[in-house]
Write a protein that holds these residues in place. Structure first.
Motif, PDB file in Angstrom:
ATOM      1  N   ARG A 138      73.807  32.068 -18.410  1.00  0.00           N
ATOM      2  CA  ARG A 138      73.896  31.439 -19.728  1.00  0.00           C
ATOM      3  C   ARG A 138      73.208  30.080 -19.669  1.00  0.00           C
ATOM      4  O   ARG A 138      73.002  29.514 -18.601  1.00  0.00           O
ATOM      5  N   LEU A 185      71.412  29.890 -31.966  1.00  0.00           N
ATOM      6  CA  LEU A 185      71.230  31.338 -32.110  1.00  0.00           C
ATOM      7  C   LEU A 185      70.310  31.879 -31.021  1.00  0.00           C
ATOM      8  O   LEU A 185      70.573  32.941 -30.440  1.00  0.00           O
ATOM      9  N   SER A 186      69.227  31.150 -30.722  1.00  0.00           N
ATOM     10  CA  SER A 186      68.303  31.606 -29.689  1.00  0.00           C
ATOM     11  C   SER A 186      68.996  31.681 -28.337  1.00  0.00           C
ATOM     12  O   SER A 186      68.899  32.690 -27.627  1.00  0.00           O
ATOM     13  N   GLU A 217      72.168  31.858 -27.592  1.00  0.00           N
ATOM     14  CA  GLU A 217      73.340  32.722 -27.533  1.00  0.00           C
ATOM     15  C   GLU A 217      73.014  34.202 -27.711  1.00  0.00           C
ATOM     16  O   GLU A 217      73.831  35.056 -27.363  1.00  0.00           O
ATOM     17  N   THR A 218      71.835  34.509 -28.261  1.00  0.00           N
ATOM     18  CA  THR A 218      71.486  35.915 -28.496  1.00  0.00           C
ATOM     19  C   THR A 218      70.296  36.391 -27.674  1.00  0.00           C
ATOM     20  O   THR A 218      70.121  37.590 -27.486  1.00  0.00           O
ATOM     21  N   TYR A 274      67.246  36.013 -28.748  1.00  0.00           N
ATOM     22  CA  TYR A 274      66.161  36.226 -29.692  1.00  0.00           C
ATOM     23  C   TYR A 274      65.440  34.916 -29.975  1.00  0.00           C
ATOM     24  O   TYR A 274      66.022  33.833 -29.878  1.00  0.00           O
ATOM     25  N   ARG A 316      76.288  34.684 -37.099  1.00  0.00           N
ATOM     26  CA  ARG A 316      75.767  35.322 -35.878  1.00  0.00           C
ATOM     27  C   ARG A 316      76.113  36.800 -35.813  1.00  0.00           C
ATOM     28  O   ARG A 316      75.205  37.637 -35.648  1.00  0.00           O
ATOM     29  N   PRO A 317      77.389  37.210 -35.950  1.00  0.00           N
ATOM     30  CA  PRO A 317      77.671  38.659 -35.915  1.00  0.00           C
ATOM     31  C   PRO A 317      77.027  39.415 -37.068  1.00  0.00           C
ATOM     32  O   PRO A 317      76.614  40.567 -36.900  1.00  0.00           O
ATOM     33  N   LEU A 359      73.285  39.825 -36.127  1.00  0.00           N
ATOM     34  CA  LEU A 359      73.123  40.787 -35.036  1.00  0.00           C
ATOM     35  C   LEU A 359      73.399  42.211 -35.493  1.00  0.00           C
ATOM     36  O   LEU A 359      72.728  43.155 -35.071  1.00  0.00           O
ATOM     37  N   SER A 411      70.526  45.118 -35.334  1.00  0.00           N
ATOM     38  CA  SER A 411      70.759  46.311 -34.531  1.00  0.00           C
ATOM     39  C   SER A 411      70.396  47.582 -35.287  1.00  0.00           C
ATOM     40  O   SER A 411      70.029  48.597 -34.680  1.00  0.00           O
TER      41      SER A 411
END
Length: 362
Positions: A117, A205-206, A208-209, A211, A350-351, A354, A358
């Motif tokens: 992380r 966001l970058s 943590e994901t 992306y 965020r969820p 995502l 997906s």
């Protein structure tokens, strides 16, 4: 006598044991950050630290051109085995605004990979409104480290050098983020009022994901102008996030939203377009005029999105309800999220983002 020896022992221990008392740190060498890896840009263009080449888009509004010189969302990716990391950098002479910290406005923050992380490591705090030098982190263990240095959010970065121990090495690292997801929006997207650059929500966001969320937030100027729509629509993006509703007037929302969506669709018939309704004004708790304007923006944006969704199954809306919490503690100035507000915002968006991505195998 016993107290004397106890004090001496504590002093020696704090300095790294008696054999290291008085030891000098190794000298520092600086490397131009342009030799390393720049992340977060939508265009491979010059100037290096500008988010876009404004000369290539003469029709976009003057405020957008000015704000595009800010290095919001850009970061330097590198590897080093140094035990300390420093920065020497210059920005424009603009002083921080009242709702921003100096670190967020014209400073930097460093993240280092640890246990799979990105772990915060330190800040480069500006010493002036032009050029500064700062030790970001020191006394680290030896060994290789993968680093990500986020650049100033609200100022133009003119130059940057990264310092390491003279006996250590530094080299470009890969871009750690995959895909390209553009976020076009307002000051909230740009990063106001996170306390440091890496806490702006696109940067979080970058990290943590994994992306690549590209920050095209233009403070006060994310107004969906046709010229801006023509600029961002042809970009090779895997998804678009539109967080621009705080800036246009209710009338501009009615006049421009449909054109923005349709312009993107001409180039990307099936990519997801996600609209975030961040018109969450804590000022409107008591200010009835603010509350009325926000309500009208919500009404018009909901109306326009619903109409567009009848023909566009790849268009999504994340509503603003409760986005910053319900205790009125989520902003710096009643408008711009503080770190708490951004954290709450991320718990919702965020969820949702995502989940949408997906569905497209992103």
């Amino acid at each position: 006598m016993i107290q004397f020896w106890c004090r001496l022992f504590l002093v020696c221990f704090a300095l790294g044991l008696t054999g290291k008392v008085g030891a000098q740190q190794p000298s520092v060498i600086f490397t131009d950050a342009r030799r390393l890896t720049l992340t977060g840009k939508a265009w491979n263009s010059q100037p290096f630290y500008h988010r876009l080449d404004t000369a290539a888009y003469p029709a976009i509004p003057a405020n957008v051109k000015r704000l595009a010189t800010n290095s919001a969302g850009l970061a330097i990716s590198f590897k080093t085995n140094s035990t300390r990391i420093l920065a020497r950098w210059c920005t424009s002479s603009h002083a921080p605004s009242g709702n921003m910290t100096g670190i967020a406005y014209e400073g930097m923050d460093l993240y280092i990979q640890r246990d799979n992380r990105w772990q915060y490591a330190g800040v480069a705090s500006p010493k002036s409104h032009t050029c500064s030098e700062a030790t970001i982190v020191e006394h680290m263990a030896s060994g290789d480290k993968t680093c990500l240095l986020f650049l100033p959010t609200y100022d133009e970065t003119l130059s940057l050098e990264i310092g390491i121990d003279s006996s250590a090495s530094i080299s470009p690292a890969d871009n750690p983020f995959k895909k390209n997801i553009l976020i076009y929006g307002s000051s909230i997207t740009q990063g106001a009022s996170a306390s440091r650059p890496g806490l702006a929500y696109p940067a979080r966001l970058s990290r943590e994901t994994g992306y690549n969320f590209i920050n095209l937030g233009f403070s006060g100027s994310g107004k969906m102008e046709p010229e801006v729509a023509d600029m961002i629509a042809p970009l090779a993006m895997d998804a678009y996030i539109l967080d621009c509703l705080p800036n246009p007037s209710p009338a501009e929302i009615l006049a421009r939203m449909s054109n923005l969506i349709h312009t993107i669709r001409r180039f990307h018939p099936q990519v997801p377009i996600i609209v975030i309704q961040t018109v969450a004004r804590e000022k409107g708790t008591f200010d009835q005029q603010v509350a009325a304007v926000v309500a009208l923006k919500d009404l018009y944006s909901n109306q326009e999105i619903k109409k567009l969704q009848e023909q566009d199954k790849h268009l999504y809306l994340i509503r603003a309800d409760g986005l910053l919490g319900h205790d009125q503690e989520g902003t710096t100035d009643g408008i711009h999220p503080n770190d708490l507000g951004f954290d709450r915002m991320l718990q919702t968006i965020r969820p949702a983002i995502l989940s949408i991505l997906s569905r497209y195998g992103i």
